[in-house]
Motif scaffolding. Structure first.
Motif, short mmCIF file in Angstrom:
data_model
loop_
_atom_site.label_atom_id
_atom_site.label_comp_id
_atom_site.label_asym_id
_atom_site.label_seq_id
_atom_site.Cartn_x
_atom_site.Cartn_y
_atom_site.Cartn_z
N ASP A 8 10.63 0.62 107.65
CA ASP A 8 9.30 0.04 107.49
C ASP A 8 9.06 -1.06 108.51
N ARG A 9 10.07 -1.38 109.32
CA ARG A 9 9.89 -2.32 110.42
C ARG A 9 8.91 -1.77 111.45
N ALA A 10 8.67 -0.48 111.41
CA ALA A 10 7.71 0.12 112.34
C ALA A 10 6.33 -0.51 112.18
N VAL A 11 5.97 -0.87 110.95
CA VAL A 11 4.69 -1.53 110.71
C VAL A 11 4.68 -2.90 111.37
N ASP A 12 5.76 -3.66 111.18
CA ASP A 12 5.84 -4.99 111.77
C ASP A 12 5.72 -4.93 113.29
N LEU A 13 6.41 -3.96 113.90
CA LEU A 13 6.38 -3.84 115.35
C LEU A 13 5.00 -3.44 115.85
N ALA A 14 4.34 -2.54 115.12
CA ALA A 14 3.00 -2.13 115.51
C ALA A 14 2.03 -3.30 115.43
N VAL A 15 2.13 -4.10 114.37
CA VAL A 15 1.27 -5.27 114.22
C VAL A 15 1.53 -6.27 115.35
N LYS A 16 2.79 -6.45 115.70
CA LYS A 16 3.13 -7.37 116.79
C LYS A 16 2.48 -6.93 118.10
N ARG A 17 2.52 -5.62 118.37
CA ARG A 17 1.91 -5.11 119.61
C ARG A 17 0.39 -5.28 119.57
N LEU A 18 -0.22 -5.03 118.41
CA LEU A 18 -1.67 -5.18 118.29
C LEU A 18 -2.10 -6.63 118.48
N ARG A 19 -1.35 -7.55 117.91
CA ARG A 19 -1.69 -8.97 118.07
C ARG A 19 -1.63 -9.39 119.54
N LYS A 20 -0.67 -8.84 120.25
CA LYS A 20 -0.56 -9.17 121.68
C LYS A 20 -1.78 -8.66 122.44
N LEU A 21 -2.23 -7.45 122.11
CA LEU A 21 -3.41 -6.89 122.78
C LEU A 21 -4.68 -7.66 122.42
N LEU A 22 -4.72 -8.17 121.20
CA LEU A 22 -5.90 -8.88 120.71
C LEU A 22 -5.75 -10.40 120.82
N LEU A 23 -4.89 -10.83 121.72
CA LEU A 23 -4.57 -12.25 121.86
C LEU A 23 -5.81 -13.10 122.08
N HIS A 24 -6.80 -12.58 122.81
CA HIS A 24 -7.98 -13.36 123.16
C HIS A 24 -9.15 -13.12 122.20
N TRP A 25 -8.85 -12.53 121.06
CA TRP A 25 -9.86 -12.37 120.01
C TRP A 25 -9.90 -13.67 119.22
N PRO A 26 -10.99 -14.40 119.23
CA PRO A 26 -11.05 -15.69 118.54
C PRO A 26 -10.73 -15.55 117.05
N ALA A 27 -9.87 -16.42 116.54
CA ALA A 27 -9.43 -16.34 115.15
C ALA A 27 -10.59 -16.49 114.17
N GLU A 28 -11.63 -17.19 114.58
CA GLU A 28 -12.76 -17.36 113.66
C GLU A 28 -13.57 -16.07 113.51
N GLU A 29 -13.38 -15.13 114.44
CA GLU A 29 -14.05 -13.83 114.33
C GLU A 29 -13.22 -12.84 113.53
N GLY A 30 -11.90 -12.91 113.70
CA GLY A 30 -11.04 -11.99 112.98
C GLY A 30 -9.62 -12.03 113.50
N GLU A 31 -8.69 -11.50 112.72
CA GLU A 31 -7.30 -11.43 113.13
C GLU A 31 -6.53 -10.57 112.13
N ILE A 32 -5.38 -10.06 112.55
CA ILE A 32 -4.49 -9.34 111.64
C ILE A 32 -3.57 -10.37 111.01
N ARG A 33 -3.67 -10.52 109.70
CA ARG A 33 -2.91 -11.54 109.00
C ARG A 33 -1.74 -10.94 108.23
N THR A 34 -0.65 -11.69 108.19
CA THR A 34 0.49 -11.36 107.35
C THR A 34 0.44 -12.25 106.12
N LEU A 35 0.40 -11.64 104.95
CA LEU A 35 0.38 -12.40 103.71
C LEU A 35 1.74 -12.20 103.04
N ARG A 36 2.55 -13.22 103.13
CA ARG A 36 3.94 -13.14 102.69
C ARG A 36 4.05 -12.59 101.26
#
Length: 244
Positions: free
Chosen positions: A204-232
């Motif tokens: 299930d680490r595949a999900v974590d790795l995919a999210v990590k790659r997406l966050r890198k691609l969306l690095l310049h997406w302003p957080a006030e507009e949206g973001e992929i969040r991890t809820l522990r």
């Protein structure tokens, strides 16, 4: 006729798109071509990676069936080069049954993985399953905009500040699924079932790795507009300011 120029078709040719078959065993490639034609697809056969990369540009396939053990350039290298230029779905074909190989293929951008020997009918079923991803949009539109990010579900395209992003198919399917359900929280297991498929038996680490790659691609997406969040302890959420 050379392998790179084989173009097998019938009266249904082109009806559902082209399946590019990259396989050096002639008997296997011909059987696969016959089955995909029967299912309403066109087929293009290549026997090695170099020919396949050339054919990819002209064939513009709907999906690629890619053997790992190819002469010269192996399937992993072909996959890497395809991912540099396209998010076209890829199903890996191999005689290796090791789970590590399956995880490598999926994490490197493959959409599915089949181990030889396989039933050609199952290959066609996998093709159809991959091409159905993601599920029909629940946001009520073919497109959605979250501030500077625009997502086109119909064309499976994502734009940031007007520029198209190149995203690996599995990562793209994950992003599209989350965007179809903005502000909802999903456990890893749910995401694996909906995006990777219920028969996926990797980590299930595949999900974590995919999210990590997406966050890198969306690095310049302003957080006030949206973001992929991890809820522990809960999972992942595409937070989106739907008024932005």
């Amino acid at each position: 006729m050379e392998a790179g120029n084989k173009h097998d078709g019938n009266s249904l040719s082109g009806h559902k798109g082209t399946i590019l078959i990259i396989e050096d065993e002639d008997a296997i490639s011909r059987v696969l071509a016959a089955y995909v034609r029967k299912a309403g697809y066109d087929s293009r056969i290549c026997a090695n990676g170099t020919e396949a990369l050339e054919a990819f540009e002209s064939a513009r396939p709907a999906l690629v069936l890619l053997d790992v053990m190819l002469p010269g350039m192996n399937g992993w290298e072909v996959l890497r080069r395809l991912r540099q230029r396209s998010s076209c779905p890829v199903i890996m074909l191999t005689s290796k049954g090791d789970v590590g190989d399956r995880i490598q293929g999926l994490n490197d951008g493959a959409d599915d993985y089949m181990t030889k020997p396989f039933e050609p009918g199952e290959v066609v079923a996998r093709i159809q399953a991959v091409l159905r991803r993601p599920a029909q949009s629940l946001v009520g539109s073919d497109q959605v905009t979250f501030g500077s990010v625009r997502i086109d579900f119909k064309s499976r395209s994502v734009y940031l500040n007007g520029a198209s992003l190149t995203i690996m198919p599995r990562d793209l399917s994950l992003l599209l699924f989350l965007a179809e359900h903005p502000n909802r929280i999903f456990e890893r297991e749910h995401l694996i079932e909906r995006v990777w498929g219920i028969d996926y038996d990797g980590s299930d680490r595949a999900v974590d790795l995919a999210v990590k790659r997406l966050r890198k691609l969306l690095l310049h997406w302003p957080a006030e507009e949206g973001e992929i969040r991890t809820l522990r302890g809960m999972g992942y959420q595409l937070y989106a300011n739907t008024r932005s």
